[in-house]
Design an enzyme around this catalytic site. Structure first.
Site, short mmCIF file in Angstrom:
data_model
loop_
_atom_site.label_atom_id
_atom_site.label_comp_id
_atom_site.label_asym_id
_atom_site.label_seq_id
_atom_site.Cartn_x
_atom_site.Cartn_y
_atom_site.Cartn_z
NE ARG A 1 -2.41 0.88 3.69
CZ ARG A 1 -2.92 0.51 4.70
NH1 ARG A 1 -4.39 0.56 4.72
NH2 ARG A 1 -2.52 0.61 5.80
CB THR B 1 -2.01 7.16 -3.10
OG1 THR B 1 -1.50 5.67 -3.10
CG2 THR B 1 -1.10 8.17 -3.81
CG ASP C 1 2.69 -3.09 9.31
OD1 ASP C 1 2.89 -4.25 9.19
OD2 ASP C 1 2.64 -2.29 8.70
CG ASP D 1 6.34 -3.30 10.56
OD1 ASP D 1 6.99 -3.78 9.61
OD2 ASP D 1 5.98 -2.24 10.62
#
Length: 209
Positions: A104, A108, A200, A203
């Site tokens: 991603r 944006t 995340d 991560d």
């Protein structure tokens, strides 16, 4: 419109809560993600067709049931989806595994594809697409677009957590794809993260942050 299947089994919910805990380290996170994925795969495959097969037990002959119809393909969205693969394969060891790389764009929030490698007979398989998070829905939609370009007609999407925004987009773009999730969270924040979520997933899985 896509059906949304909320998997509320107590073991799934228990392990999901530990996954959400910010004090859960990468080792435990990896193990729990694999366990939850296996438990969820049990529900995702609940409607697999069966056919009769005669076997001989130590006592006598009988007709039992075996899996029929399409074979399974497992396709994780890189990189966090990798943590879900082994859990599914523990239930379906004969499944073939493909990979789709989508990230991603932080500015944006739109998906960018960078890698795709699928089984040669993927169009003949029932594909389970894996990603721990259905946030904006952009990555899932892009991955499903690619699968359909390869003539895949049977797709299920499996995730740990889903945001209402991601569900809405996936239902709009791919109403034929069932969504299987362990929780539907409140919303997305301004950075496109699920709230309350678990941070995340990539991560936390690989210890990169």
């Amino acid at each position: 419109m896509s059906q949304v299947h909320l998997i509320s089994h107590p073991l799934v919910q228990h392990k999901l809560t530990i996954l959400r805990d910010k004090t859960t380290g990468p080792k435990d996170f990896r193990e729990l993600l694999e366990e939850v994925s296996m438990l969820m795969a049990y529900e995702v495959t609940r409607d697999m067709p069966l056919e009769d097969q005669e076997v001989e037990t130590p006592i006598g002959r009988m007709v039992g049931k075996v899996i029929a119809g399409r074979q399974v393909g497992v396709v994780p969205i890189l990189r966090a989806g990798l943590g879900m693969v082994n859990g599914v394969l523990r239930l379906i060891p004969a499944a073939k595994v493909g990979h789709i790389g989508v990230y991603r764009d932080p500015e944006t929030l739109k998906p960018v594809e960078y890698y795709c490698k699928l089984p040669v007979d993927v169009e003949e398989r029932q594909v389970i697409l894996l990603d721990p998070m259905l946030a904006t829905g952009g990555s899932a939609v892009a991955a499903i677009d690619y699968l359909k370009e390869k003539n895949v007609t049977s797709i299920k999407f499996m995730c740990l957590l889903a945001a209402p925004e991601g569900i809405a987009l996936l239902q709009k773009e791919h109403p034929d794809v069932g969504i299987f999730t362990a929780a539907i969270d409140e919303k997305l924040n301004d950075h496109g993260y699920i709230v309350p979520g678990l941070g995340d997933a990539g991560d936390r899985l690989f210890g990169t942050k």
